[in-house]
Structures are given as structure tokens and as C-alpha cells.
Write a protein that holds these residues in place. Structure first.
Motif, PDB file in Angstrom:
ATOM      1  N   LYS A  73       0.813  -1.215   0.000  1.00  0.00           N
ATOM      2  CA  LYS A  73       0.000   0.000   0.000  1.00  0.00           C
ATOM      3  C   LYS A  73       0.852   1.273   0.000  1.00  0.00           C
ATOM      4  CE  LYS A  73      -1.196   0.507   4.919  1.00  0.00           C
ATOM      5  NZ  LYS A  73      -0.687  -0.710   5.587  1.00  0.00           N
ATOM      6  N   ASN A  74       2.137   1.148   0.232  1.00  0.00           N
ATOM      7  CA  ASN A  74       3.044   2.300   0.205  1.00  0.00           C
ATOM      8  C   ASN A  74       4.476   1.798   0.354  1.00  0.00           C
ATOM      9  OD1 ASN A  74       3.199   1.618   2.972  1.00  0.00           O
ATOM     10  ND2 ASN A  74       1.525   3.029   3.432  1.00  0.00           N
ATOM     11  N   ALA A  75       5.412   2.727   0.436  1.00  0.00           N
ATOM     12  CA  ALA A  75       6.816   2.326   0.597  1.00  0.00           C
ATOM     13  C   ALA A  75       7.047   1.729   1.984  1.00  0.00           C
ATOM     14  CB  ALA A  75       7.728   3.525   0.378  1.00  0.00           C
ATOM     15  N   THR A  76       6.361   2.258   2.967  1.00  0.00           N
ATOM     16  CA  THR A  76       6.543   1.797   4.350  1.00  0.00           C
ATOM     17  C   THR A  76       6.264   0.300   4.488  1.00  0.00           C
ATOM     18  OG1 THR A  76       5.961   3.978   5.154  1.00  0.00           O
ATOM     19  CG2 THR A  76       5.750   2.162   6.725  1.00  0.00           C
ATOM     20  N   GLU A  77       5.164  -0.141   3.892  1.00  0.00           N
ATOM     21  CA  GLU A  77       4.831  -1.563   3.966  1.00  0.00           C
ATOM     22  C   GLU A  77       5.916  -2.395   3.278  1.00  0.00           C
ATOM     23  OE1 GLU A  77       1.015  -2.632   2.290  1.00  0.00           O
ATOM     24  OE2 GLU A  77       1.300  -4.736   2.787  1.00  0.00           O
ATOM     25  N   GLY A 144      17.627   6.039  -1.528  1.00  0.00           N
ATOM     26  CA  GLY A 144      18.137   6.366  -2.861  1.00  0.00           C
ATOM     27  C   GLY A 144      18.361   7.862  -2.970  1.00  0.00           C
ATOM     28  N   ALA A 145      17.465   8.610  -2.341  1.00  0.00           N
ATOM     29  CA  ALA A 145      17.615  10.066  -2.233  1.00  0.00           C
ATOM     30  C   ALA A 145      16.858  10.491  -0.995  1.00  0.00           C
ATOM     31  CB  ALA A 145      17.052  10.766  -3.463  1.00  0.00           C
ATOM     32  N   SER A 146      17.436  11.429  -0.262  1.00  0.00           N
ATOM     33  CA  SER A 146      16.810  11.858   0.988  1.00  0.00           C
ATOM     34  C   SER A 146      15.596  12.736   0.703  1.00  0.00           C
ATOM     35  CB  SER A 146      17.821  12.632   1.824  1.00  0.00           C
ATOM     36  OG  SER A 146      17.143  13.355   2.835  1.00  0.00           O
ATOM     37  N   ASN A 147      14.534  12.495   1.459  1.00  0.00           N
ATOM     38  CA  ASN A 147      13.339  13.330   1.294  1.00  0.00           C
ATOM     39  C   ASN A 147      13.487  14.643   2.063  1.00  0.00           C
ATOM     40  OD1 ASN A 147      13.165  11.848   3.762  1.00  0.00           O
ATOM     41  ND2 ASN A 147      11.024  12.438   3.947  1.00  0.00           N
ATOM     42  N   VAL A 148      14.617  14.789   2.795  1.00  0.00           N
ATOM     43  CA  VAL A 148      14.848  16.030   3.549  1.00  0.00           C
ATOM     44  C   VAL A 148      15.880  16.909   2.850  1.00  0.00           C
ATOM     45  CG1 VAL A 148      15.770  16.973   5.702  1.00  0.00           C
ATOM     46  CG2 VAL A 148      14.159  15.065   5.758  1.00  0.00           C
ATOM     47  N   HIS A 195       2.931   6.278  -5.267  1.00  0.00           N
ATOM     48  CA  HIS A 195       2.180   7.537  -5.325  1.00  0.00           C
ATOM     49  C   HIS A 195       3.062   8.774  -5.406  1.00  0.00           C
ATOM     50  CE1 HIS A 195       3.112   8.413  -1.035  1.00  0.00           C
ATOM     51  NE2 HIS A 195       3.206   7.097  -0.975  1.00  0.00           N
ATOM     52  N   LYS A 196       4.378   8.572  -5.538  1.00  0.00           N
ATOM     53  CA  LYS A 196       5.275   9.736  -5.650  1.00  0.00           C
ATOM     54  C   LYS A 196       5.710   9.876  -7.106  1.00  0.00           C
ATOM     55  CE  LYS A 196       6.836   9.091  -0.878  1.00  0.00           C
ATOM     56  NZ  LYS A 196       6.858  10.234   0.025  1.00  0.00           N
ATOM     57  N   GLY A 197       6.993   9.638  -7.371  1.00  0.00           N
ATOM     58  CA  GLY A 197       7.524   9.835  -8.723  1.00  0.00           C
ATOM     59  C   GLY A 197       6.903   8.925  -9.774  1.00  0.00           C
TER      60      GLY A 197
HETATM   61  C1  LIG Z   1      12.700   8.538   1.551  1.00  0.00           C
HETATM   62  C2  LIG Z   1      11.328   8.062   1.925  1.00  0.00           C
HETATM   63  N1  LIG Z   1      11.179   6.807   2.384  1.00  0.00           N
HETATM   64  C3  LIG Z   1       9.961   6.324   2.704  1.00  0.00           C
HETATM   65  C4  LIG Z   1       8.817   7.078   2.579  1.00  0.00           C
HETATM   66  C5  LIG Z   1       7.517   6.478   2.991  1.00  0.00           C
HETATM   67  O1  LIG Z   1       6.693   6.360   1.891  1.00  0.00           O
HETATM   68  P1  LIG Z   1       5.154   5.932   2.074  1.00  0.00           P
HETATM   69  O2  LIG Z   1       4.491   7.123   2.659  1.00  0.00           O
HETATM   70  O3  LIG Z   1       4.709   5.601   0.693  1.00  0.00           O
HETATM   71  O4  LIG Z   1       5.112   4.759   2.967  1.00  0.00           O
HETATM   72  C6  LIG Z   1       8.928   8.380   2.094  1.00  0.00           C
HETATM   73  C7  LIG Z   1       7.766   9.279   1.933  1.00  0.00           C
HETATM   74  O5  LIG Z   1       7.093   9.731   2.796  1.00  0.00           O
HETATM   75  C8  LIG Z   1      10.205   8.887   1.763  1.00  0.00           C
HETATM   76  O6  LIG Z   1      10.366  10.124   1.295  1.00  0.00           O
END
Ligand SMILES: Cc1ncc(COP(=O)(O)O)c(C=O)c1O
Lengths: 376, 85
Positions: A73-77, A144-148, A195-197
């Protein structure tokens, strides 16, 4: 109400291409039935949708064995499946300084339940693992790339180093898949948000495992296959996809992936670089702003992080919101990255253009910024 | 359908059946995805029904594409399914 200018694509991409919306609508209107469950025409269409989505993703990202793409359902899972499925009692794990809570929190729980030890890998100046100094651990987990900070990891060099090593290379491609071309050779587990890129809807994501990397499934249940058995099937992807999947969402994700394939990841990347260059140029020349590195465009994902001197980032974001600009402030679920940047606990403001962002959007951001700075 | 009785091909999983369906279509072998008869014990719920005269070319596709294949089965006049070698 006028729609805000959306500059929060690092959280989730918006607006989605028309084709994505249409594919989801089509699935909802025309695909009754669950994939892999039942043989009537619409169930078959559902199965074909998942199949062709896996093929399209594998093609776009250069992944072998598309059946090893597990929808989540997302990257976290996906990250939870990888970490909890692969790490064993007392394993040692190295991570980058910039990991998201989707890595930090499962590792914390594994530390408590399985005695797993996590340490920071020797890092480059941006906090990412230095391919020349890989520690002796069971697994290396890196974004792979920081979200911050936007800092982009050198996955190609890491992959080369790891090619024939026992250490597992686990890559969080939430901010890279679909946005930045990268080489997956040597990667053992690749975690992506849909749901991102990749421009799919929220509620989509996947994790891919290389051949020979066989995690223990995180959840058990019905798969439509081997139903008489009390055990999950042994084969991919069924073994990891118990329960009815998000077929409409995956149909949308497939359309997003096809849209990116048509435009080309390189072309999207170049366009986003131009937008980021505009933002960096504006912010770097303003003495009331603190801009955070890296400044080299090819070393950063499509996001720019800054603070206005003496202002609370959350209040700044609120001011932007009132001016019709959507961006994100705070810790971005990655406190460790903010510690590395020196912006913990207040965080920072993040602007993130996406594939559908225009120069006009960026100019609107500048106008709002001018007004915020003037009215201080 | 041929006088010999319906011929079907069974694969390891739904994913693999879909992969086979696509590979057959690319080689202009007309197949139809059907519910696999329960008596054929294999994990996948589906099967591909194909014309008799395409049996040999289907064998070639399965080998070329390294499809995870369970087997061919044929329905006799009395309705029994038997493995086709
Ligand atoms: C680098 C990174 N890892 C993991 C996540 C988690 O992604 P998701 O919200 O799809 O579980 C995000 C986004 O919030 C992210 O930017």
C-alpha cells in the motif's frame, strides 16, 4: 475555490496525469472481480491488470523477474516486508544518516524483538554511505535520495561493491523511482512508493527482491491459489500478496508508469532540475534565508529545503498556505536526517516540484515568498 | 474444438499464466484463459485452452520463454482429463 499551487511532490505527486485518473475510473467502472480469484472475464481482466503493471514497472526500472515485484500500500509496507522478512536474530545493519522513519521504526522494533543492532555506515559529506567504506554487516539500508536534503546516493557504486558480497543491499527508492535514473544491479531489495515519482494514486507501492533473496512473508492469508493448503504458496508473487489487492490503484499506477516511460525519466529529471535551479538561485541570493546542501543539482533530488532566519518553519509553511502555495514544513518523518542537517527539532521548509510543475508555479512561489519576507 | 477433445496448458501461477498468454499471443497462438478443472491438481486456478494444431508451437514457446509450466491436459469423450505427453 482556486486550487493551490502544489509544491509538495516529495510527499505525494499531484496533479496526476489524466491517464492515471482514467485508468482508475475504468477499473472501478469495468473491472469487477478479484485478480487470481475466479475465472470469469472481469476477474481475468483484474489479473491481467496486475500482470501488466508488474511488467511495465520492471521495464521502466530495469528489474529482472517481474513476479518478484510485490504490491504494497506504500513504501513503508514494502520496507517492513524487506526488513522483517530478511533480518535474523542478532544481525547487524548499517544505515545512512538520512533514513526515513519507515526504516528507523521497524529497525527499532527489530532491535527490541530480535536483538538486531543498527549503526550508521561510514558516510560521505551528505550523510550517505561511502561505497569505499562498507562495514562488515548483514545488511546496508540506504535511501536512494533523501526526502529532507535531496542528497542522491551512489547506488551504482554501492551495487558494484555488493555484487558478490554476503551483505544485503536494501534501497529505499521512494524519492528516486520514476524521478532519477539509477542502476539496480547489485541491489537485493528495492522499495518504492507508487504515489510519488511513479504518479500512481495513494495506497500503492511495491517492493522488489533480487533472485535468491527470499524473505519470510509478513502476512498470511488467502491468495486465490493453493486454497486447500493451510500454507501460503511457495511461489512469487502470491507468497507475499495475501488478501485482495488494490486493483484500481494498481491500474492507476500502471498508467503512471506508462506516462513516465513515454516522457522518459531523463527528460523529467532534466525538467525538474531546471525548476530546482530557479528555486536555488532565488534562495541562495537572499540573506534572510538559510539554504541547505547539496547545492549541486545533479547530486540532489527534485526538492529544495530552506528556512527563513528566525522563523518557525511550520509558521512559514502556514503563511505559504494562506497565499495558495502547498509545501511541507517540519521533520518530514525523518528526524535523523534533520539531526544530520542541524535542523532538529524545528525542521525546515521543503519545496518539491514534480513532473507536472510549471515555471509559472515556481514564480507564484517566489511572489508568495517576497510577500512573506516583506511583511515580517 | 478438435475431435481429439479440448487441450489445455497449465502453469505454476496466475502471473505465469498471464506471461504465457502474452507469449502465445505474440506468436499468434490463439489461446483462451479458462478456469482450470478442479481434478487437475496444481496450484493455479487458471489454464489456457489452445487449438490442437498449435500444440507443437506451444511447446516451443514454453521452452523459449522458460515458462514455469505444469503440463498439458486433454479432455476425453467421457469427460476425463488426462495428462498429454
Ligand atoms: C525517503 C522516503 N522513504 C519512505 C517514505 C515512505 O513512503 P510511504 O508514505 O509511501 O510509505 C517516504 C515518503 O514519505 C520517503 O520520502
Amino acid at each position: 475555490m482556486k486550487r493551490p499551487v502544489y509544491l509538495d511532490n516529495a510527499a505525494t505527486s499531484f496533479p496526476k496525469p489524466r491517464a492515471v485518473i482514467k485508468a482508475i475510473q475504468n477499473a472501478l467502472e469495468n473491472i469487477g472481480g478479484s485478480p487470481g480469484r475466479g475465472g470469469h472475464k472481469m476477474a481475468l481482466t483484474a489479473s491481467r491488470t496486475l500482470f501488466s503493471a508488474r511488467m511495465a514497472i520492471a521495464e521502466l526500472l530495469g528489474l529482472k523477474n517481474p513476479e518478484r515485484i510485490v504490491f504494497t500500500k506504500n513504501a513503508t509496507e514494502g520496507m517492513n516486508i524487506a526488513l522483517k522478512g530478511l533480518l535474523r536474530e542478532m544481525d547487524n545493519v548499517a544505515i545512512s544518516h538520512l533514513e526515513h522513519n519507515s526504516v528507523i521504526r521497524p529497525l527499532k522494533s527489530l532491535e527490541e524483538s530480535r536483538g538486531i543492532g543498527a549503526l550508521h555506515a561510514p558516510a560521505d559529506r551528505y550523510g550517505l554511505p561511502d561505497p569505499a567504506r562498507i562495514p562488515d554487516v548483514s545488511a546496508l539500508v540506504t535511501t536512494g535520495a533523501s526526502n529532507v536534503t535531496g542528497a542522491v546516493a551512489d547506488i551504482r557504486s554501492l551495487g558494484k561493491r555488493f555484487g558478490n558480497k554476503k551483505t544485503l543491499l536494501i534501497v529505499d527508492a521512494a524519492q528516486t523511482a520514476g524521478s532519477i535514473p539509477f542502476d539496480t544491479a547489485g541491489v537485493d531489495a528495492l522499495i518504492c512508493a507508487g504515489h510519488k515519482g511513479l504518479l500512481g494514486p495513494q495506497g500503492t507501492g511495491f517492493v522488489w527482491f533480487a533472485e535468491g533473496v527470499d524473505p519470510i512473508p509478513l502476512i498470511e492469508g488467502g491468495t486465490g491459489s493453493e486454497s486447500a493448503s493451510d500454507h501460503l504458496p511457495s511461489y512469487w508473487p502470491d507468497r507475499f500478496e495475501a488478501g485482495t489487492p488494490n486493483t484500481p490503484g494498481i491500474a492507476g499506477l500502471k498508467a503512471g508508469v506508462e506516462y513516465i516511460a513515454r516522457r522518459g525519466i531523463e527528460a523529467i529529471r532534466e525538467k525538474e532540475k531546471v525548476l530546482c535551479a530557479m528555486i536555488i538561485e532565488r534562495l541562495a541570493n537572499d540573506s534572510s534565508i538559510i539554504l541547505y546542501p547539496p547545492f549541486d543539482l545533479s547530486a540532489r533530488a527534485s526538492l529544495v529545503t530552506f528556512n527563513i532566519k528566525g522563523e518557525d518553519p511550520s509558521e512559514v509553511a502556514e503563511k505559504f498556505s494562506r497565499q495558495g502555495i502547498a509545501l511541507r514544513a517540519g521533520l518530514h518523518c525523518a528526524p535523523s536526517a534533520h539531526r544530520f542537517l542541524g535542523t532538529f527539532p524545528e525542521g525546515a521548509v521543503r519545496v518539491s516540484p514534480g513532473p507536472t510543475t510549471t515555471k509559472t508555479d515556481i514564480k507564484s512561489f517566489f511572489t508568495a515568498l517576497d510577500s512573506i519576507l516583506k511583511n515580517r | 474444438m478438435s475431435i481429439k477433445g479440448e487441450l489445455i496448458a497449465v502453469f505454476e501461477s496466475t502471473h505465469e499464466t498471464m506471461r504465457a498468454e502474452r507469449a502465445f499471443k505474440e506468436r499468434r497462438i490463439k489461446v483462451r484463459a479458462i478456469m482450470k478443472p478442479r481434478v487437475i491438481s496444481s496450484s493455479c486456478q487458471m489454464a489456457l485452452s489452445l487449438p490442437d494444431e498449435k500444440h507443437a508451437s506451444a511447446v516451443a514457446v514454453i521452452s523459449d520463454e522458460a515458462l514455469r509450466f505444469v503440463g498439458f491436459f486433454r479432455k476425453s469423450k467421457d469427460g476425463q482429463w488426462t495428462p498429454e505427453l
